[in-house]
Write a protein that holds these residues in place. Structure first.
Motif, PDB file in Angstrom:
ATOM      1  N   UNK A 151      -5.221 -16.147 -42.181  1.00 25.21           N
ATOM      2  CA  UNK A 151      -4.023 -16.972 -42.132  1.00 25.21           C
ATOM      3  C   UNK A 151      -4.436 -18.438 -42.206  1.00 25.21           C
ATOM      4  N   UNK A 152      -3.706 -19.278 -42.935  1.00 25.57           N
ATOM      5  CA  UNK A 152      -4.031 -20.703 -42.945  1.00 25.57           C
ATOM      6  C   UNK A 152      -4.014 -21.276 -41.526  1.00 25.57           C
ATOM      7  N   UNK A 153      -4.972 -22.133 -41.247  1.00 19.60           N
ATOM      8  CA  UNK A 153      -5.137 -22.809 -39.955  1.00 19.60           C
ATOM      9  C   UNK A 153      -5.399 -21.838 -38.807  1.00 19.60           C
ATOM     10  N   UNK A 154      -5.988 -20.668 -39.097  1.00 25.38           N
ATOM     11  CA  UNK A 154      -6.278 -19.704 -38.038  1.00 25.38           C
ATOM     12  C   UNK A 154      -7.181 -20.299 -36.978  1.00 25.38           C
ATOM     13  N   UNK A 155      -8.118 -21.154 -37.371  1.00 32.89           N
ATOM     14  CA  UNK A 155      -9.094 -21.690 -36.417  1.00 32.89           C
ATOM     15  C   UNK A 155      -8.432 -22.586 -35.371  1.00 32.89           C
ATOM     16  N   UNK A 156      -7.466 -23.384 -35.772  1.00 29.59           N
ATOM     17  CA  UNK A 156      -6.747 -24.216 -34.806  1.00 29.59           C
ATOM     18  C   UNK A 156      -5.895 -23.326 -33.898  1.00 29.59           C
ATOM     19  N   UNK A 157      -5.200 -22.349 -34.481  1.00 34.07           N
ATOM     20  CA  UNK A 157      -4.354 -21.452 -33.693  1.00 34.07           C
ATOM     21  C   UNK A 157      -5.172 -20.658 -32.674  1.00 34.07           C
ATOM     22  N   UNK A 158      -6.413 -20.323 -33.013  1.00 33.61           N
ATOM     23  CA  UNK A 158      -7.271 -19.540 -32.120  1.00 33.61           C
ATOM     24  C   UNK A 158      -8.059 -20.409 -31.141  1.00 33.61           C
ATOM     25  N   UNK A 159      -7.901 -21.733 -31.234  1.00 34.22           N
ATOM     26  CA  UNK A 159      -8.646 -22.623 -30.340  1.00 34.22           C
ATOM     27  C   UNK A 159     -10.068 -22.903 -30.783  1.00 34.22           C
ATOM     28  N   UNK A 160     -10.422 -22.483 -31.980  1.00 29.78           N
ATOM     29  CA  UNK A 160     -11.758 -22.709 -32.520  1.00 29.78           C
ATOM     30  C   UNK A 160     -11.948 -24.168 -32.920  1.00 29.78           C
ATOM     31  N   UNK A 161     -10.882 -24.785 -33.415  1.00 32.68           N
ATOM     32  CA  UNK A 161     -10.941 -26.167 -33.874  1.00 32.68           C
ATOM     33  C   UNK A 161      -9.984 -27.010 -33.051  1.00 32.68           C
ATOM     34  N   UNK A 162     -10.514 -28.097 -32.533  1.00 33.51           N
ATOM     35  CA  UNK A 162      -9.716 -29.130 -31.875  1.00 33.51           C
ATOM     36  C   UNK A 162     -10.311 -30.441 -32.366  1.00 33.51           C
ATOM     37  N   UNK A 163      -9.852 -30.870 -33.517  1.00 32.23           N
ATOM     38  CA  UNK A 163     -10.449 -32.016 -34.190  1.00 32.23           C
ATOM     39  C   UNK A 163     -10.454 -33.231 -33.272  1.00 32.23           C
ATOM     40  N   UNK A 164     -11.635 -33.804 -33.013  1.00 37.46           N
ATOM     41  CA  UNK A 164     -11.695 -34.968 -32.135  1.00 37.46           C
ATOM     42  C   UNK A 164     -11.088 -36.194 -32.803  1.00 37.46           C
ATOM     43  N   UNK A 165     -10.625 -37.106 -31.982  1.00 29.66           N
ATOM     44  CA  UNK A 165     -10.141 -38.385 -32.508  1.00 29.66           C
ATOM     45  C   UNK A 165     -11.295 -39.092 -33.204  1.00 29.66           C
ATOM     46  N   UNK A 166     -10.980 -39.875 -34.206  1.00 36.19           N
ATOM     47  CA  UNK A 166     -12.012 -40.643 -34.896  1.00 36.19           C
ATOM     48  C   UNK A 166     -12.738 -41.502 -33.869  1.00 36.19           C
ATOM     49  N   UNK A 167     -14.047 -41.547 -33.977  1.00 35.33           N
ATOM     50  CA  UNK A 167     -14.857 -42.268 -32.999  1.00 35.33           C
ATOM     51  C   UNK A 167     -15.765 -43.260 -33.702  1.00 35.33           C
ATOM     52  N   UNK A 168     -16.039 -44.335 -33.010  1.00 39.25           N
ATOM     53  CA  UNK A 168     -16.889 -45.375 -33.573  1.00 39.25           C
ATOM     54  C   UNK A 168     -18.321 -45.277 -33.061  1.00 39.25           C
ATOM     55  N   UNK A 169     -18.654 -44.168 -32.398  1.00 40.61           N
ATOM     56  CA  UNK A 169     -19.962 -44.001 -31.762  1.00 40.61           C
ATOM     57  C   UNK A 169     -21.141 -44.487 -32.592  1.00 40.61           C
ATOM     58  N   UNK A 170     -22.285 -44.537 -31.942  1.00 39.66           N
ATOM     59  CA  UNK A 170     -23.496 -45.034 -32.567  1.00 39.66           C
ATOM     60  C   UNK A 170     -23.853 -44.226 -33.809  1.00 39.66           C
ATOM     61  N   UNK A 171     -24.186 -44.935 -34.861  1.00 39.77           N
ATOM     62  CA  UNK A 171     -24.567 -44.294 -36.119  1.00 39.77           C
ATOM     63  C   UNK A 171     -25.779 -43.390 -35.914  1.00 39.77           C
ATOM     64  N   UNK A 172     -26.741 -43.821 -35.116  1.00 35.16           N
ATOM     65  CA  UNK A 172     -27.941 -43.014 -34.878  1.00 35.16           C
ATOM     66  C   UNK A 172     -27.565 -41.669 -34.265  1.00 35.16           C
ATOM     67  N   UNK A 173     -26.634 -41.667 -33.306  1.00 30.11           N
ATOM     68  CA  UNK A 173     -26.205 -40.403 -32.710  1.00 30.11           C
ATOM     69  C   UNK A 173     -25.567 -39.508 -33.756  1.00 30.11           C
ATOM     70  N   UNK A 174     -24.704 -40.061 -34.583  1.00 31.60           N
ATOM     71  CA  UNK A 174     -24.033 -39.256 -35.613  1.00 31.60           C
ATOM     72  C   UNK A 174     -25.059 -38.642 -36.578  1.00 31.60           C
ATOM     73  N   UNK A 175     -26.041 -39.413 -36.959  1.00 29.61           N
ATOM     74  CA  UNK A 175     -27.071 -38.899 -37.859  1.00 29.61           C
ATOM     75  C   UNK A 175     -27.888 -37.796 -37.194  1.00 29.61           C
ATOM     76  N   UNK A 176     -28.255 -37.994 -35.933  1.00 28.84           N
ATOM     77  CA  UNK A 176     -29.052 -36.992 -35.221  1.00 28.84           C
ATOM     78  C   UNK A 176     -28.263 -35.713 -34.971  1.00 28.84           C
ATOM     79  N   UNK A 177     -26.972 -35.831 -34.697  1.00 27.74           N
ATOM     80  CA  UNK A 177     -26.120 -34.653 -34.514  1.00 27.74           C
ATOM     81  C   UNK A 177     -26.035 -33.884 -35.831  1.00 27.74           C
ATOM     82  N   UNK A 178     -25.760 -34.586 -36.929  1.00 23.40           N
ATOM     83  CA  UNK A 178     -25.695 -33.940 -38.242  1.00 23.40           C
ATOM     84  C   UNK A 178     -27.019 -33.306 -38.632  1.00 23.40           C
TER      85      UNK A 178
END
Length: 162
Positions: free
Chosen positions: A7-34
Motif C-alpha cells: 500500500x502507498x505510504x505503508x511505512x508511515x502508517x506502520x510507524x517505520x518512517x517518521x521523517x525528522x524535521x530538516x536540521x542544520x546539524x554539523x556537516x561532519x556528523x551528516x557525512x559520518x552518519x551517511x
C-alpha cells in the motif's frame, strides 16, 4: 479485485518512517552518519562479518518489517546481528548490492540521532543485474566516545518479499 501490495505510504502508517524535521546539524556528523549507513551495505555485500559487526554498537538491535505486515523478530547485539546476517550468505549465490539513497537525519540529541534512507537491493547473477527489493530503512545512530557514529538500532523495511 485483490488488494494491491504494498500500500502507498505503508511505512508511515506502520510507524517505520517518521521523517525528522530538516536540521542544520554539523556537516561532519551528516557525512559520518551517511558513511556508516554505506559501510553497512558494503560489509554485507563483501561478506565481511567483522566489518558488519563494527557498524553496530555492542548492544545494537536489528529488526525488519515487510510491507508493514510481516515482522522479523529483533536480533540483539553486534556480534549476533553479524552472525545472523551472515547466515544468509551460503544461500545467496548471487552478488548482492545494497544501495542506500535519500539519507536524511534529524538533530542529534543526547548522543543519538535518527536517520532514514531508502534501500534498493540488487542481485547480479549470470551476467544480469535485477532488483530484489526496495524499502525504507530507519537507523538510530549513537555517537561513540571517539566521536564516530554507530548503528544502535536498524529497522529494515521492505516493499516486497525477497
Amino acid at each position: 479485485m485483490s488488494e494491491l501490495l504494498p500500500q502507498p505510504a505503508w511505512a508511515t502508517a506502520a510507524g517505520q518512517v517518521a521523517l525528522p524535521a530538516a536540521a542544520a546539524g554539523a556537516i561532519a556528523d551528516r557525512l559520518l552518519i551517511g558513511e556508516m549507513i554505506a559501510r553497512y551495505g558494503w560489509a554485507y555485500d563483501e561478506r565481511d562479518r567483522a566489518a558488519l559487526a563494527a557498524c553496530f554498537t555492542p548492544d545494537g538491535l536489528w529488526q525488519g518489517v515487510i510491507m508493514g505486515r510481516d515482522h522479523v523478530d529483533p536480533i540483539h547485539g553486534a556480534d549476533a546481528i553479524a552472525t545472523w546476517l551472515a547466515g544468509f550468505w551460503p544461500a545467496q549465490t548471487d552478488q548482492r548490492r545494497h544501495l542506500f539513497t535519500n539519507v536524511v537525519s534529524g538533530e542529534p540529541t543526547g548522543g543519538e540521532v535518527v536517520a532514514h534512507a531508502y534501500l534498493l537491493l540488487l542481485s547480479s547473477h549470470d551476467s544480469t543485474t535485477t532488483p530484489v527489493s526496495a524499502g525504507p530503512y530507519r537507523f538510530t545512530m549513537r555517537r561513540t566516545e571517539r566521536g564516530l557514529w554507530r548503528i544502535a538500532r536498524l529497522e529494515a523495511g521492505f516493499d516486497a518479499p525477497f
